[in-house]
Design an enzyme around this catalytic site. Structure first.
Site, PDB file in Angstrom:
ATOM      1  N   ASP A  61     -27.073 -19.373   6.090  1.00  0.00           N
ATOM      2  CA  ASP A  61     -26.917 -18.830   4.736  1.00  0.00           C
ATOM      3  C   ASP A  61     -27.761 -19.682   3.786  1.00  0.00           C
ATOM      4  O   ASP A  61     -27.335 -20.035   2.696  1.00  0.00           O
ATOM      5  CB  ASP A  61     -25.429 -18.841   4.339  1.00  0.00           C
ATOM      6  CG  ASP A  61     -25.186 -18.215   2.965  1.00  0.00           C
ATOM      7  OD1 ASP A  61     -26.108 -17.526   2.459  1.00  0.00           O
ATOM      8  OD2 ASP A  61     -24.103 -18.424   2.394  1.00  0.00           O
ATOM      9  N   HIS A 104     -16.094 -22.981   1.216  1.00  0.00           N
ATOM     10  CA  HIS A 104     -16.251 -22.839   2.663  1.00  0.00           C
ATOM     11  C   HIS A 104     -17.235 -23.872   3.192  1.00  0.00           C
ATOM     12  O   HIS A 104     -17.990 -24.472   2.430  1.00  0.00           O
ATOM     13  CB  HIS A 104     -16.758 -21.435   2.998  1.00  0.00           C
ATOM     14  CG  HIS A 104     -17.947 -21.040   2.143  1.00  0.00           C
ATOM     15  ND1 HIS A 104     -17.819 -20.309   0.974  1.00  0.00           N
ATOM     16  CD2 HIS A 104     -19.277 -21.291   2.264  1.00  0.00           C
ATOM     17  CE1 HIS A 104     -19.012 -20.116   0.430  1.00  0.00           C
ATOM     18  NE2 HIS A 104     -19.921 -20.710   1.197  1.00  0.00           N
ATOM     19  N   GLN A 170     -18.822 -18.933   8.110  1.00  0.00           N
ATOM     20  CA  GLN A 170     -18.494 -19.800   6.969  1.00  0.00           C
ATOM     21  C   GLN A 170     -16.991 -19.772   6.712  1.00  0.00           C
ATOM     22  O   GLN A 170     -16.531 -19.096   5.800  1.00  0.00           O
ATOM     23  CB  GLN A 170     -19.222 -19.316   5.707  1.00  0.00           C
ATOM     24  CG  GLN A 170     -20.716 -19.617   5.707  1.00  0.00           C
ATOM     25  CD  GLN A 170     -21.432 -18.906   4.558  1.00  0.00           C
ATOM     26  OE1 GLN A 170     -21.178 -17.728   4.313  1.00  0.00           O
ATOM     27  NE2 GLN A 170     -22.312 -19.597   3.881  1.00  0.00           N
ATOM     28  N   ASP A 172     -13.380 -20.465   5.311  1.00  0.00           N
ATOM     29  CA  ASP A 172     -12.905 -20.970   4.013  1.00  0.00           C
ATOM     30  C   ASP A 172     -12.028 -22.204   4.196  1.00  0.00           C
ATOM     31  O   ASP A 172     -11.158 -22.235   5.085  1.00  0.00           O
ATOM     32  CB  ASP A 172     -12.079 -19.896   3.286  1.00  0.00           C
ATOM     33  CG  ASP A 172     -12.961 -18.908   2.524  1.00  0.00           C
ATOM     34  OD1 ASP A 172     -14.103 -18.676   2.962  1.00  0.00           O
ATOM     35  OD2 ASP A 172     -12.484 -18.367   1.512  1.00  0.00           O
ATOM     36  N   ASP A 202     -19.865 -23.497  -6.366  1.00  0.00           N
ATOM     37  CA  ASP A 202     -20.206 -22.241  -5.708  1.00  0.00           C
ATOM     38  C   ASP A 202     -18.949 -21.445  -5.384  1.00  0.00           C
ATOM     39  O   ASP A 202     -17.940 -22.013  -4.974  1.00  0.00           O
ATOM     40  CB  ASP A 202     -20.973 -22.594  -4.411  1.00  0.00           C
ATOM     41  CG  ASP A 202     -21.364 -21.380  -3.611  1.00  0.00           C
ATOM     42  OD1 ASP A 202     -22.300 -20.691  -4.044  1.00  0.00           O
ATOM     43  OD2 ASP A 202     -20.727 -21.125  -2.578  1.00  0.00           O
ATOM     44  N   LEU A 207     -10.763 -19.941  -4.057  1.00  0.00           N
ATOM     45  CA  LEU A 207     -10.242 -21.139  -3.393  1.00  0.00           C
ATOM     46  C   LEU A 207      -8.864 -20.932  -2.769  1.00  0.00           C
ATOM     47  O   LEU A 207      -8.538 -21.541  -1.752  1.00  0.00           O
ATOM     48  CB  LEU A 207     -10.185 -22.318  -4.388  1.00  0.00           C
ATOM     49  CG  LEU A 207     -11.522 -22.725  -5.028  1.00  0.00           C
ATOM     50  CD1 LEU A 207     -11.338 -23.974  -5.897  1.00  0.00           C
ATOM     51  CD2 LEU A 207     -12.600 -22.971  -3.969  1.00  0.00           C
ATOM     52  N   GLU A 244     -19.750 -20.706 -10.597  1.00  0.00           N
ATOM     53  CA  GLU A 244     -20.274 -19.419 -10.143  1.00  0.00           C
ATOM     54  C   GLU A 244     -19.076 -18.521  -9.910  1.00  0.00           C
ATOM     55  O   GLU A 244     -18.438 -18.576  -8.858  1.00  0.00           O
ATOM     56  CB  GLU A 244     -21.082 -19.561  -8.844  1.00  0.00           C
ATOM     57  CG  GLU A 244     -21.770 -18.255  -8.483  1.00  0.00           C
ATOM     58  CD  GLU A 244     -21.813 -17.923  -6.990  1.00  0.00           C
ATOM     59  OE1 GLU A 244     -22.579 -17.037  -6.606  1.00  0.00           O
ATOM     60  OE2 GLU A 244     -21.061 -18.533  -6.199  1.00  0.00           O
ATOM     61  N   HIS A 309     -31.396 -16.825  -6.878  1.00  0.00           N
ATOM     62  CA  HIS A 309     -31.746 -16.800  -5.455  1.00  0.00           C
ATOM     63  C   HIS A 309     -31.001 -15.688  -4.711  1.00  0.00           C
ATOM     64  O   HIS A 309     -31.291 -15.433  -3.548  1.00  0.00           O
ATOM     65  CB  HIS A 309     -31.390 -18.147  -4.841  1.00  0.00           C
ATOM     66  CG  HIS A 309     -29.915 -18.431  -4.897  1.00  0.00           C
ATOM     67  ND1 HIS A 309     -29.265 -18.692  -6.089  1.00  0.00           N
ATOM     68  CD2 HIS A 309     -28.957 -18.454  -3.933  1.00  0.00           C
ATOM     69  CE1 HIS A 309     -27.971 -18.880  -5.841  1.00  0.00           C
ATOM     70  NE2 HIS A 309     -27.771 -18.741  -4.548  1.00  0.00           N
ATOM     71  N   ASP A 310     -30.027 -15.074  -5.357  1.00  0.00           N
ATOM     72  CA  ASP A 310     -29.263 -13.997  -4.715  1.00  0.00           C
ATOM     73  C   ASP A 310     -29.778 -12.634  -5.163  1.00  0.00           C
ATOM     74  O   ASP A 310     -30.690 -12.539  -5.967  1.00  0.00           O
ATOM     75  CB  ASP A 310     -27.777 -14.134  -5.078  1.00  0.00           C
ATOM     76  CG  ASP A 310     -27.130 -15.295  -4.338  1.00  0.00           C
ATOM     77  OD1 ASP A 310     -27.540 -15.596  -3.197  1.00  0.00           O
ATOM     78  OD2 ASP A 310     -26.214 -15.918  -4.916  1.00  0.00           O
TER      79      ASP A 310
HETATM   80  C1  GLC Z   1     -22.888 -18.097  -3.343  1.00  0.00           C
HETATM   81  C2  GLC Z   1     -24.388 -18.282  -3.214  1.00  0.00           C
HETATM   82  C3  GLC Z   1     -24.928 -17.383  -2.155  1.00  0.00           C
HETATM   83  C4  GLC Z   1     -24.203 -17.652  -0.882  1.00  0.00           C
HETATM   84  C5  GLC Z   1     -22.702 -17.485  -1.086  1.00  0.00           C
HETATM   85  C6  GLC Z   1     -21.926 -17.869   0.146  1.00  0.00           C
HETATM   86  O1  GLC Z   1     -22.604 -16.841  -3.814  1.00  0.00           O
HETATM   87  O2  GLC Z   1     -25.008 -18.049  -4.427  1.00  0.00           O
HETATM   88  O3  GLC Z   1     -26.290 -17.569  -1.982  1.00  0.00           O
HETATM   89  O4  GLC Z   1     -24.654 -16.766   0.111  1.00  0.00           O
HETATM   90  O5  GLC Z   1     -22.268 -18.315  -2.128  1.00  0.00           O
HETATM   91  O6  GLC Z   1     -22.107 -19.205   0.448  1.00  0.00           O
END
Ligand code: GLC
Ligand code: CA
Length: 761
Positions: A61, A104, A170, A172, A202, A207, A244, A309-310
Site C-alpha cells: 500500500d 493499522h 493491513q 487494524d 492517517d 480506531l 485524515e 496521493h490518493d
Molecule cells: C490513507 C492513505 C491511503 C492508504 C490508506 C490505508 O487513506 O491516504 O493512501 O491507502 O490510508 O493505509
C-alpha cells in the site's frame, strides 16, 4: 519558541521520498536525493514538507502498510540520512510533517506476527482485533471497494478472523488495548524527538469498533486523540497533528475537539466540490459545503487540497453528484478506482492553464492551509494504467533528459515508469524548462505562494461569501486585523459581468494584489466588475490612499502634471528678456494666455467667452537669466466687450535658455513625455476616480475650457507661475514653459515655487 500557530501560515508540499530524487541511481528516490532538492522547495516558497510513509514496509500500500514504525525503508536510506535531511530542511526554514499510521500495520509487522502465533486472550494477540466469526460489525462500509469484499479476513495461524478497514494485509490495531496506545505514543515521541514538526494521523476515524455502530467517529476514538494530544503538549510546544478524516464537515468538526484533539484536519468534502463547481460553471457546490462547514476552535485550522496521493475521493458527495463527477471527470472507467477518480490536477482540467490557476487561487485564498501535491506545481500528468493509485505517484520530472533527470538508472529499473505522452511527458513538462520560462506554471505558482505568504489574512482571517446575482461568480471577503481582502472568481469559461454590493467597504480602494493595480474607489453604486473566463482577482481593500499621496494632495499632483503637459512649448534663445519682442509673444497670446487668465481667481471675466487676448504693452523690470516684465493685457470677449489689466511677470527657474539642436529638442520632448507618463503611472491614486475627475478638469482648463476654481496649478515648477500682491493690487506672471535638457528635468518639483518666488521679490 516559534509561533505555536505556525501551521496556520504554512504552505504544505506533499511528496514521496521514493518519487522525488534518486541519489544512488538504483531507480528509487531516497533521503539523500530529497535533501539535494530542498533548495528547489525553498525556491518554490513552500515552508512545510509532508512526507508519505518512508518506513520499512512490503510496499503493498505504498508504505501505508508499515512493518516497523521506527525505521527507514532501506531503499530510502538510513536514519542518519533522515537526520541529515531534517537538519537541512530546518536550515532552510522548512518544517516536516510525517505519517503516524496508527489504525493499522502491515501483516508483516512483528506485532502481528506475534499476535497470530500467541494464544487467544494473551496480551500479544490482543494487539489486533480478532473474532471467531466474520459477522460482527455488520453494516460497516468497505473502503477499498475494488479489492476487498469484507472487513474481516481469516488467519490460518491464529485460527480466527482479524479486522481490517483497508487492504486485507493491513490488520487494524486494537485501541481497546491500552498497550497499543502506549506503543503508538512511543512511536510518536520517536519521530518528534528527531525533529519532526507535525504528524498526519492517517485513517483516524476508524480506531475503535463497537457493535451496532458504523465504527467511525466514535467517542472512544476521540478520547484516544485527546490522550495523544495531551502527551504531545506536555512534552513539546509547537508540534502539530493533522487528521485524515474523510468525513462530512459536521463529523470532522469533533476531530478538533475543544482545541484539544487535532490542530488541523483535511477538508475532504470541499475538494470534489471545487471541481464540480468549475465544471458546472456554478458556485453552488462550493457555497453549499462552506455553509455547512462549522466554525472551528481558535487554535485549529483546515487543511485544503486539490489533489493528493490518493484518488479524488467521491465518498463525501451525494449519489447524484458522484454520477456527475464520474461523467465529467472520468469518462474512461479506467480512471476510476474505489469511490473516486485516480487522476492528477492538470489532466483533470484537460491541461487548461487557466483552470489550474483558478483552482489554485481558491486553494490559496479559502480559509485553511493549502497543500500542494508534488508535481502539480509544474502540471504533471498521470498514468492510470499503472494500477491502484500508482498512476499519480510517478517520478518527479526535473528535466527533459533521460529518466526526467530523476535517476541515472536504466529506465527499466525505475520504481515506476515516467510519464511519457506528448502532452504531459517529461520532455514537455519538467522543472528545468519551467524555471527558464518566466510565465511558466511553476513561476506563476512561485508568485502566488510568495504573495500569500505576505499576508496572514489567508491563513488566519475570517471568511464570508458576498452575494452576487451571477452564479458563475464566486466572491468572498477575508479579514484579519487590518488586512481586508476581496476575492472574486469566474467559474465559467466565458467572460462574466458581476455587480457586487460593497457598500460595507465604501470609500475604500481595491488594489489587485498580483499586479498592484488600483481599481476605482468603492462608492454608493454596486461595484461592477468584468472577469474574463476562469479569471480570478484578489483585491486588497485599502482604507486610505498610500502615503505618497498623503504628502501631496492627490488632486493636485496629477492635475499639475496634466496642465504642464498640455502647455505649449516655446523654443527660446539665450536672451529671455526679449521674450515679448518676437513671435513667441504671439504664440503665448494664442496658446497660453487665455486659458491662464481663465484659471485665475482675480480675473473678472472668467464667466465670459474670450475671443482673444494680447499683450498691448510691456516693460522689462529686471534683466538677465530671470527677467521680470510688467505687462498690460487686453482681453476681447465674444460678446464684444473688452478689458485690460496691468500684469507683472517674469521668467522663473529656467536656468538654461539655450536653444538645442532640433534633433535634440525632439529627443528631449520624447524623453520628457515618457518620463512624465512613467511618473504618472507610478503615482498611487492615479486611477482614483476623484483624482481623475480633477485631473480632467485641470486638463480641460489647460485646453482653454471654462475656468474652474483655482486648483493650485500655478505652483508647478515648469509652469513658473507665481502670484504676488503689491499696493493692494495683484500682479501675475506670464506662463512660459521652456524646454530644458533631461538632467535639468530631474530638479525636484518643489523647488520651483517658494524659492523662486522669494528671489523674484
Ligand atoms: C490513507 C492513505 C491511503 C492508504 C490508506 C490505508 O487513506 O491516504 O493512501 O491507502 O490510508 O493505509
Ligand atoms: Ca535510490
Amino acid at each position: 519558541m516559534a509561533d505555536p500557530y505556525w501551521y496556520k501560515d504554512a504552505i504544505i508540499y506533499e511528496a514521496h521520498v521514493r518519487a522525488f530524487f534518486d541519489s544512488n541511481n538504483d531507480g528509487i528516490g531516497d533521503f539523500p536525493g530529497l535533501t539535494s532538492r530542498l533548495d528547489y522547495l525553498q525556491a518554490l516558497g513552500v515552508n512545510t514538507l509532508w512526507l508519505l510513509p518512508f518506513y520499512p514496509s512490503p510496499l503493498r500500500d505504498d508504505g501505508y502498510d508499515i512493518a516497523d514504525y521506527e525505521g527507514i525503508h532501506p531503499s530510502y536510506g538510513t536514519i542518519q540520512d533522515f537526520e541529515r535531511f531534517m537538519d537541512e530542511a530546518h536550515k532552510r526554514g522548512i518544517r516536516v510533517i510525517t505519517e503516524l499510521v496508527i489504525n493499522h500495520t502491515s501483516d508483516q509487522h512483528p506485532w502481528f506476527q506475534a499476535a497470530r502465533r500467541a494464544p487467544a486472550g494473551s496480551p500479544e494477540r490482543d494487539f489486533y482485533v480478532w473474532s471467531d466469526t466474520n459477522q460482527k460489525y455488520q453494516g460497516v462500509r468497505i473502503i477499498f471497494t475494488d479489492t476487498e469484499t469484507s472487513n474481516w479476513s481469516w488467519d490460518d495461524t491464529a485460527k480466527a478472523f482479524y479486522w481490517h478497514r483497508f487492504f486485507h494485509h493491513q490488520p487494524d490495531l486494537n485501541f481497546d488495548n491500552p498497550r497499543v496506545l502506549d506503543a503508538v505514543m512511543k512511536t510518536m515521541r520517536f519521530w518528534i524527538d528527531r525533529g519532526v514538526d507535525g504528524l498526519r494521523l492517517d485513517a483516524v476515524p476508524y480506531l475503535i469498533e463497537r457493535e451496532g455502530t458504523i465504527c467511525e467517529n466514535l467517542e472512544e476514538t476521540h478520547e484516544i486523540l485527546r490522550t495523544i494530544r495531551r502527551a504531545l503538549d506536555e512534552r513539546y510546544g509547537d508540534r502539530m497533528l493533522i487528521a485524515e478524516a474523510n468525513q462530512w464537515p459536521a463529523d470532522v468538526r469533533p476531530y478538533f475537539g475543544e482545541g484539544d484533539e487535532c490542530h488541523m484536519a483535511f477538508h475532504f468534502p470541499l475538494m470534489p466540490r471545487m471541481f464540480m463547481a468549475l465544471r458546472q460553471e456554478d458556485r453552488h457546490p462550493i457555497t453549499e459545503i462552506m455553509r455547512q462547514t462549522p466554525d472551528i476552535p481558535e487554535n485549529c485550522q483546515w487543511g485544503l487540497f486539490l489533489r493528493n496521493h490518493d484518488e479524488l475521493t467521491l465518498e463525501m458527495v451525494t449519489d447524484e453528484e458522484r454520477d456527475y463527477m464520474y461523467q465529467a471527470y472520468a469518462a474512461d472507467p479506467r480512471m476510476r478506482i474505489n469511490v473516486g477518480i485516480r487522476r492528477r490536477l492538470a489532466p483533470l482540467v484537460e491541461n487548461s492553464r487557466r483552470r489550474i490557476e483558478l483552482l489554485n487561487s481558491l486553494l490559496f485564498s479559502f480559509p485553511g492551509t493549502p497543500v500542494i501535491y508534488y508535481g502539480d506545481e509544474i502540471g504533471m500528468g498521470d498514468n492510470f494504467y499503472l494500477g491502484d493509485r500508482n498512476g499519480v505517484r510517478t517520478p518527479m520530472q526535473w528535466t527533459g533528459d533521460r529518466n526526467a533527470g530523476f535517476s541515472r538508472a536504466d529506465p527499466a529499473q525505475l520504481y515506476a515508469p515516467l510519464i511519457m505522452d506528448p502532452v504531459y511527458g517529461y520532455q514537455a513538462i519538467n522543472v528545468e524548462s519551467q524555471e527558464r520560462a518566466p510565465y511558466s506554471l511553476l513561476n506563476w505558482m512561485k508568485r502566488l505562494i510568495a504573495l500569500r505568504k505576505q499576508f496572514k489574512v489567508f491563513g488566519r482571517g475570517t471568511f464570508e461569501f458576498l452575494p452576487a446575482a451571477n452564479r458563475k461568480i464566486l466572491a468572498y471577503v477575508r479579514r484579519y486585523q487590518d488586512e481586508l481582502v476581496l476575492c472574486v472568481a469566474n467559474l465559467s469559461r466565458t467572460v462574466q459581468p458581476v455587480e457586487l454590493d460593497l457598500s460595507a467597504f465604501k470609500g475604500m480602494t481595491p488594489v489587485e494584489m498580483l499586479g498592484l493595480t488600483e481599481f476605482p474607489r468603492i462608492g454608493d453604486l454596486p461595484y461592477f466588475l468584468t472577469l474574463p473566463g476562469y479569471m480570478f482577482y484578489w483585491f486588497r481593500l485599502q482604507p486610505t490612499p498610500l502615503p505618497i499621496a498623503v504628502q501631496r494632495p492627490p488632486d493636485t499632483v496629477v492635475a499639475r502634471e496634466l496642465v504642464a503637459e498640455s502647455l505649449p512649448a516655446f523654443f527660446m534663445g539665450v536672451a529671455w528678456d526679449t521674450l515679448l519682442d518676437g513671435n513667441v509673444r504671439t504664440l503665448i497670446e494664442r496658446e497660453s494666455l487665455g486659458p491662464f487668465l481663465q484659471r485665475q481667481r482675480w480675473f473678472g471675466g472668467k464667466a465670459r467667452a474670450l475671443r482673444s487676448v494680447r499683450f498691448v504693452d510691456w516693460g522689462l523690470l529686471r534683466k538677465g537669466m530671470h527677467p521680470l516684465f510688467l505687462t498690460i493685457v487686453q482681453a476681447d470677449y465674444k460678446d464684444g466687450a473688452r478689458a485690460a489689466r496691468g500684469r507683472r511677470g517674469g521668467r522663473r527657474g529656467c536656468r538654461d535658455g539655450a536653444r538645442a539642436a532640433p534633433w535634440r529638442r525632439a529627443h528631449h520632448r520624447r524623453a520628457k513625455r515618457t518620463d512624465r507618463r512613467r511618473r504618472r503611472r507610478r503615482t498611487p491614486g492615479a486611477r482614483d476616480p476623484r483624482i481623475a475627475r480633477s485631473a480632467g478638469v485641470a486638463a480641460h482648463e489647460a485646453r482653454g475650457g471654462p475656468s474652474a476654481p483655482d486648483s493650485g496649478v500655478r505652483r508647478h515648477p515648469r509652469q513658473r507661475v507665481a502670484r504676488r500682491a503689491a499696493d493692494g493690487r495683484r500682479t501675475e506672471q506670464h506662463i512660459h514653459r521652456a524646454r530644458r535638457s533631461p538632467d535639468r528635468e530631474a530638479v525636484p518639483p518643489r523647488r520651483g515655487g517658494a524659492e523662486s518666488r522669494r528671489r523674484d521679490r
